[in-house]
Design an enzyme around this catalytic site. Structure first.
Site, short mmCIF file in Angstrom:
data_model
loop_
_atom_site.label_atom_id
_atom_site.label_comp_id
_atom_site.label_asym_id
_atom_site.label_seq_id
_atom_site.Cartn_x
_atom_site.Cartn_y
_atom_site.Cartn_z
NE ARG A 66 61.92 -53.68 47.79
CZ ARG A 66 60.62 -53.64 48.08
NH1 ARG A 66 59.74 -53.40 47.12
NH2 ARG A 66 60.20 -53.82 49.31
CD GLU A 103 53.07 -51.84 62.11
OE1 GLU A 103 53.82 -51.73 61.12
OE2 GLU A 103 52.87 -50.94 62.94
P1 AMP Z 1 60.41 -57.58 57.66
O1 AMP Z 1 59.66 -58.86 57.42
O2 AMP Z 1 59.73 -56.70 58.66
O3 AMP Z 1 61.86 -57.83 58.02
O4 AMP Z 1 60.38 -56.75 56.31
C1 AMP Z 1 61.23 -57.05 55.27
C2 AMP Z 1 60.54 -57.04 53.95
O5 AMP Z 1 59.73 -55.89 53.78
C3 AMP Z 1 61.57 -57.01 52.82
O6 AMP Z 1 61.10 -57.85 51.77
C4 AMP Z 1 61.62 -55.55 52.39
O7 AMP Z 1 61.73 -55.43 50.99
C5 AMP Z 1 60.32 -54.94 52.90
N1 AMP Z 1 60.52 -53.70 53.68
C6 AMP Z 1 60.19 -53.54 54.99
N2 AMP Z 1 60.46 -52.29 55.41
C7 AMP Z 1 60.99 -51.64 54.35
C8 AMP Z 1 61.51 -50.31 54.15
N3 AMP Z 1 61.51 -49.40 55.15
N4 AMP Z 1 62.00 -50.00 52.95
C9 AMP Z 1 62.01 -50.91 51.94
N5 AMP Z 1 61.54 -52.17 52.06
C10 AMP Z 1 61.03 -52.55 53.25
#
Ligand code: AMP
Length: 179
Positions: A66, A103
Site C-alpha cells: 500500500r 506480533e
Molecule cells: P507496523 O509495522 O506495526 O507499524 O505496521 C505497519 C504496517 O502494517 C503497514 O504496512 C500497514 O499497511 C500495516 N498495518 C498495520 N496495522 C494496520 C491497520 N490497523 N490498518 C491497516 N494497515 C495496517
C-alpha cells in the site's frame, strides 16, 4: 460527488474502518474508500508534496504494497526517484535483507543493493504507521547505504500504538491522519 472544500477531516472520515480484518481484534484502516475519490487523492498528494517540498528529497522509498499507492505520486511531485522495498523473494537482482519481528512470527523486507547512494536524501513512505516495526526495518535496510538524511512519512498514524515515539528517536516523522 461534488466536493468544494476538502480538508484533513474529510479525508479521515472517508477512510473505512473494517473490524476484525485480517485477524480478530484488528481495526483495519481501509484507505481505498478515500483514495478512489479524485478530489481526495489529489488533496493527499498535494498535502505531502507541499509539506516536503523544501527537504531536498532525492529518493522516495516505499514499502510494499500500500506504500506504493502514494509513493509513486509523491516521487513525481518531489522530482525524486522511486525505490520499492518489497517482501522476500520479489526483487529480481541482488538485495539487502532485513528480518523483523511481527506480533506472531517474523517477516522479511528487501531492497536492491544498487537502489541508493551516499548523497541521497530519502523519504521512507508507507500508508500507515502502527507499532513502527516495518518502518524501522526499512530504516535498517537503508542504513546499508549511509545516505545523507532519512525522513519518515505516513498517510495514517495509529497514535495509540506509539510507533511515532519509536521513530522520532531516529528520524523526523510526518503523518496526515491520526487515529
Ligand atoms: P507496523 O509495522 O506495526 O507499524 O505496521 C505497519 C504496517 O502494517 C503497514 O504496512 C500497514 O499497511 C500495516 N498495518 C498495520 N496495522 C494496520 C491497520 N490497523 N490498518 C491497516 N494497515 C495496517
Amino acid at each position: 460527488m461534488i466536493m468544494n472544500s476538502v480538508s484533513i477531516e474529510t479525508v479521515k472520515s472517508a477512510i473505512r474502518n473494517v473490524p476484525d480484518f485480517p485477524l480478530p481484534g484488528i481495526q483495519f484502516k481501509d484507505i481505498t474508500t478515500a483514495l478512489k475519490q479524485p478530489e481526495l487523492f489529489k488533496y493527499v498528494v498535494d498535502y505531502f508534496a507541499d509539506l516536503l517540498k523544501n527537504e531536498g528529497i532525492t529518493k522516495v522509498v516505499s514499502i510494499e504494497s500500500r506504500g506504493f499507492i502514494l509513493g509513486g505520486a509523491l516521487a513525481y511531485h518531489l522530482g525524486a526517484g522511486f525505490v520499492p522495498v518489497r517482501k522476500s523473494g520479489k526483487l529480481p537482482a541482488d538485495t539487502y535483507r532485513k528480518e523483523y519481528q511481527l506480533e506472531y512470527g517474523t517477516d522479511c523486507l528487501e531492497i536492491h543493493t544498487d537502489a541508493l547512494q551516499e548523497h541521497d536524501i530519502v523519504l521512507i513512505h508507507d500508508d500507515l504507521l502502527a507499532t513502527g516495526g516495518t518502518a524501522i526495518a526499512t530504516h535498517d535496510l537503508i542504513s546499508n547505504f549511509h545516505v545523507k538524511k532519512i525522513i519518515f512519512c505516513f498517510f495514517c498514524d495509529l497514535s495509540f500504538l506509539s510507533g511515532r515515539a519509536r521513530l522520532n528517536k531516529i528520524a523526523p516523522v510526518y503523518s496526515m491522519i491520526n487515529f
